[in-house]
Scaffold this active site. Structure first.
Site, PDB file in Angstrom:
ATOM      1  N   LEU A 109       0.860  -1.171   0.000  1.00 55.66           N
ATOM      2  CA  LEU A 109       0.000   0.000   0.000  1.00 55.66           C
ATOM      3  C   LEU A 109       0.898   1.222   0.000  1.00 55.66           C
ATOM      4  O   LEU A 109       1.938   1.232   0.669  1.00 55.66           O
ATOM      5  CB  LEU A 109      -0.905   0.030   1.244  1.00 55.66           C
ATOM      6  CG  LEU A 109      -2.066  -0.955   1.311  1.00 55.66           C
ATOM      7  CD1 LEU A 109      -2.909  -0.690   2.552  1.00 55.66           C
ATOM      8  CD2 LEU A 109      -2.933  -0.879   0.064  1.00 55.66           C
ATOM      9  N   ASP A 110       0.504   2.252  -0.729  1.00 57.91           N
ATOM     10  CA  ASP A 110       1.284   3.481  -0.765  1.00 57.91           C
ATOM     11  C   ASP A 110       1.449   4.045   0.640  1.00 57.91           C
ATOM     12  O   ASP A 110       0.635   3.779   1.534  1.00 57.91           O
ATOM     13  CB  ASP A 110       0.598   4.538  -1.640  1.00 57.91           C
ATOM     14  CG  ASP A 110       0.295   4.024  -3.034  1.00 57.91           C
ATOM     15  OD1 ASP A 110       0.982   3.087  -3.466  1.00 57.91           O
ATOM     16  OD2 ASP A 110      -0.638   4.562  -3.660  1.00 57.91           O
ATOM     17  N   LYS A 111       2.454   4.863   0.809  1.00 63.29           N
ATOM     18  CA  LYS A 111       2.724   5.464   2.120  1.00 63.29           C
ATOM     19  C   LYS A 111       1.513   6.212   2.664  1.00 63.29           C
ATOM     20  O   LYS A 111       1.231   6.174   3.867  1.00 63.29           O
ATOM     21  CB  LYS A 111       3.922   6.413   2.020  1.00 63.29           C
ATOM     22  CG  LYS A 111       4.331   7.044   3.345  1.00 63.29           C
ATOM     23  CD  LYS A 111       5.494   8.006   3.175  1.00 63.29           C
ATOM     24  CE  LYS A 111       5.095   9.234   2.374  1.00 63.29           C
ATOM     25  NZ  LYS A 111       6.175  10.260   2.348  1.00 63.29           N
ATOM     26  N   HIS A 203       0.539   2.293  -7.698  1.00 64.01           N
ATOM     27  CA  HIS A 203      -0.413   3.409  -7.630  1.00 64.01           C
ATOM     28  C   HIS A 203      -1.604   3.200  -8.564  1.00 64.01           C
ATOM     29  O   HIS A 203      -2.124   4.164  -9.135  1.00 64.01           O
ATOM     30  CB  HIS A 203       0.282   4.733  -7.970  1.00 64.01           C
ATOM     31  CG  HIS A 203       1.189   5.222  -6.895  1.00 64.01           C
ATOM     32  ND1 HIS A 203       1.767   6.474  -6.934  1.00 64.01           N
ATOM     33  CD2 HIS A 203       1.629   4.658  -5.741  1.00 64.01           C
ATOM     34  CE1 HIS A 203       2.536   6.639  -5.855  1.00 64.01           C
ATOM     35  NE2 HIS A 203       2.461   5.544  -5.126  1.00 64.01           N
TER      36      HIS A 203
END
Length: 256
Positions: A109-111, A203
């Protein structure tokens, strides 16, 4: 005599899955305080079947497992990695009693994305969950800068073509195709959506909405396969996944 298939050294297993050090284990072994199937373990090189043998340490039964499966409710600002020089990682949020050797996040998962991260040391299972060939859905809620439309839903359903990114590992092409995805409003709010995808490109959700002229303001993964994020699991907290829940992870249809 050869070792049993799937066996592991008792001292190694206890040191990896409990708060005991190898030295602690050896001390208890020498005092006859570790029982395997009701009999004191015979030595430091005793091997056990993690799935079948009964282990008792100082009168307390210890549940040893070959593999661990954890559900983390990831907060923003934490990276999905096993280590990072500058930022906290998802493994930093695993409590001491659940830490095992070889744990890693199954997928990223993205930051700045919140929600369900599967953490495990079972590489084969993780690959099966993540592979597009398995068709295991990942479900997200998304908040957008402006409302989407029925046309956006149609574009998602057909399979969007998005700009290629260096992280896609698709050299020689400027575009890449997404598998058909589901999109719908949450409680008739067309600025908040529920998205179901069956891929895991870099993303991806953000890029899909960008291709439709929309910007993602907030993103949260709420489900993997048939297993939803536990609503009682606080942000930043982690718990074990039960065996029935693990089976739900591999389902190719999301719960409604």
């Amino acid at each position: 005599m050869g070792f049993r298939k799937g066996s592991e050294r008792l001292d190694k297993a206890l040191a990896a899955q409990t708060s005991l050090s190898r030295r602690d284990v050896h001390r208890l072994l020498s005092r006859g305080l570790i029982l395997v199937n009701g009999v004191p373990a015979s030595g430091f090189d005793t091997r056990i079947d993690l799935e079948r043998d009964d282990v008792i340490v100082e009168g307390r039964r210890v549940q040893l497992k070959k593999y661990s499966y954890l559900m983390l409710n990831k907060p923003k600002g934490v990276v999905s990695a096993t280590g990072d020089a500058a930022l906290p990682t998802v493994l930093d949020l695993v409590p001491e009693e659940l830490r095992r050797s070889g744990l890693f996040p199954a997928g990223r998962l993205d930051k700045d994305t919140e929600g369900f991260v599967l953490i495990t040391n079972d590489g084969e299972f993780a690959h099966r969950i993540l592979s597009p060939r398995s068709h295991v859905p990942k479900v997200y809620t998304v908040e957008l800068d402006k409302p989407f439309s029925p046309k956006t839903i149609e574009c998602f359903a057909k399979g969007l073509v998005i700009k290629a990114d260096k992280h896609d590992n698709m050299e020689g092409t400027s575009e890449c195709s997404c598998l058909p995805a589901q999109l719908g409003p949450v409680e008739d709010n067309w600025q908040t959506g529920r998205v179901v995808i069956r891929q895991g490109m870099y993303h991806q959700v953000k890029r899909m909405f960008a291709a439709c002229g929309l910007k993602v303001m907030a993103l949260k993964r709420i489900q993997i396969g048939g297993l939803a994020l536990d609503p009682a699991l606080e942000i930043g907290k982690c718990r074990e996944i039960t065996e029935p829940e693990r089976l739900l992870l591999a389902q190719d249809q999301p719960a409604s």
